[in-house]
Structures are given as structure tokens and as C-alpha cells.
Design a protein around this motif. Structure first.
Motif, PDB file in Angstrom:
ATOM      1  N   SER A   1       0.610  -0.843   0.175  1.00 27.71           N
ATOM      2  CA  SER A   1       0.073  -0.042   0.051  1.00 27.71           C
ATOM      3  C   SER A   1       0.830   1.436  -0.196  1.00 27.71           C
ATOM      4  N   PRO A   2       0.514   2.090  -0.528  1.00 29.24           N
ATOM      5  CA  PRO A   2       1.268   3.439  -0.562  1.00 29.24           C
ATOM      6  C   PRO A   2       1.120   3.741   1.021  1.00 29.24           C
ATOM      7  N   HIS A   3       2.537   4.852   1.372  1.00 29.86           N
ATOM      8  CA  HIS A   3       3.011   5.780   2.139  1.00 29.86           C
ATOM      9  C   HIS A   3       1.867   6.768   2.652  1.00 29.86           C
TER      10      HIS A   3
ATOM     11  N   ALA B   1       4.633  -0.400   8.477  1.00 31.30           N
ATOM     12  CA  ALA B   1       4.681  -1.691   7.362  1.00 31.30           C
ATOM     13  C   ALA B   1       5.463  -2.886   7.719  1.00 31.30           C
ATOM     14  N   LYS B   2       7.248  -2.609   8.328  1.00 23.75           N
ATOM     15  CA  LYS B   2       8.266  -3.672   8.699  1.00 23.75           C
ATOM     16  C   LYS B   2       7.795  -4.296  10.103  1.00 23.75           C
ATOM     17  N   CYS B   3       6.710  -3.892  10.962  1.00 27.25           N
ATOM     18  CA  CYS B   3       6.503  -3.858  12.224  1.00 27.25           C
ATOM     19  C   CYS B   3       5.814  -5.302  12.484  1.00 27.25           C
TER      20      CYS B   3
ATOM     21  N   ASP C   1       6.791   2.900   6.067  1.00 27.88           N
ATOM     22  CA  ASP C   1       7.670   1.425   6.226  1.00 27.88           C
ATOM     23  C   ASP C   1       8.327   1.707   7.124  1.00 27.88           C
ATOM     24  N   TRP C   2       8.842   2.633   8.471  1.00 26.39           N
ATOM     25  CA  TRP C   2       9.239   2.785  10.105  1.00 26.39           C
ATOM     26  C   TRP C   2       9.711   3.902   9.965  1.00 26.39           C
TER      27      TRP C   2
END
Length: 190
Positions: A14-16, A53-55, A88-89
Motif C-alpha cells: 500500500s502507498p505510504h 509496514a515493517k512492524c 515503512d518505519w
């Protein structure tokens, strides 16, 4: 004019950006990815999920968050607005200036984080509560059911305490006792 983007759920593809739950269609609409931090756009209670997203903890929270929002809107709505800020982070790895600025504005350094805001007629935040970590449906309900009441008391200068305070709990047992106490106190009539 660009086409609106809607998602049933966000994932790593998904787009940020900043998303708003459109209860008319039961989907998350990308409000924007460019520009400054999120600003409330009308009076009400805003429930903002800061998602990375990276969590891996966020992926566990997703299993609670998405069904909860659908259920809450159908059963309780009462002017609640649900928002997701997605990168992402945090602001460090984010392809959205709007989302990155929102992470910074609300000083979010743990994920997932849920922030609840009470916004007045002037679109000004008058009261907020911040919760870090995965929360379960019963915790979200406990927080939201009396949130507006706590906000109005705080605006009058009265002392209020969030129903769940993980910082003060030294163990899971302490947290469970806090929740039980809040449930019991919430049912008493003045």
C-alpha cells in the motif's frame, strides 16, 4: 485529477500516507501522501493508528484493528473518525511527507501507537490520549466508550485519567487489575 485510492486493508504494498475510513463503503481512502501533518477537518473524536509496514506487532494489531473499526462504526459510530498513518518505519523510512510529518507531530516512536483526539468546532484538538503497543478489542472499547466524557471533563479543568495506563502497570496482573477497576468504576452512577 487523480483517481481516489481505496483499500479494504493496508499491507506492505500500500502507498505510504494518511488514510481515512469511509464508512459508506467500508474501505480506507488514501487522503494524501504529500504535504504537511494530518489536521482534523471537523468536530469529533479521531482514532489514529500509527502503522509501520515493517512492524510485526502492527501485523498482529491489524487482526484486531480492522474488524474493530468495522464493528464500531456499525454499532456505535457517534461521530468517530478513524485514521491510519502509514509508513515503512516511522518518519525514517517513509515515502509520504504527510505521514512522516504526522509521526513527528504526534511524537510517535513505538509501533503500533493509537492516539485518540477530541476536536472542537474550530477543528482544534482539545484533549488527547496516547496508547503504545497492541491493544485488544476490549481495551479499544474501554478507551472509546467514555472518551468524549473524559475529554469534556478535561476541557472544564477537571482531573481525568485514561482508563488504561500501561506505564503504571508493572506486570500483566497489574494491567488486568487496572482494566477491571476501570470497568467497575465505569458502571457506577454518580
Amino acid at each position: 485529477m487523480s483517481k481516489d485510492l481505496f483499500f479494504k486493508r493496508l499491507d506492505s504494498s500500500s502507498p505510504h500516507g494518511i488514510y481515512f475510513y469511509d464508512d459508506r463503503i467500508g474501505m480506507w481512502k488514501l487522503l494524501r501522501s504529500d504535504g504537511g501533518a494530518f489536521e482534523p477537518f471537523e468536530k469529533g473524536v479521531y482514532v489514529i493508528y500509527f502503522d509501520n509496514a515493517k512492524c510485526s506487532a502492527c501485523r498482529r494489531y491489524d487482526e484486531i484493528w480492522y474488524p474493530f473499526v468495522d464493528k464500531w462504526i456499525k454499532e456505535k459510530d457517534k461521530g468517530f473518525k478513524f485514521v491510519i498513518v502509514f509508513c515503512d518505519w516511522f518518519a525514517r523510512e517513509c515515502r509520504s511527507s504527510a505521514a512522516a510529518e504526522t509521526f513527528k507531530k504526534f511524537d510517535v516512536h513505538a509501533s503500533p501507537t493509537t492516539i485518540v483526539l477530541y476536536v472542537d468546532n474550530n477543528n482544534t484538538v482539545k484533549y488527547q490520549e496516547k496508547y503504545e503497543g497492541v491493544m485488544y478489542e476490549f481495551e479499544l472499547k474501554l478507551i472509546l466508550e467514555k472518551f468524549e466524557e473524559r475529554a469534556l471533563k478535561a476541557m472544564k479543568g477537571e482531573k481525568v485519567s485514561p482508563p488504561i495506563s500501561k506505564e503504571s502497570g508493572k506486570s500483566l496482573e497489574d494491567l488486568i487489575m487496572q482494566i477491571l477497576k476501570a470497568l467497575t468504576l465505569g458502571e457506577k452512577k454518580d
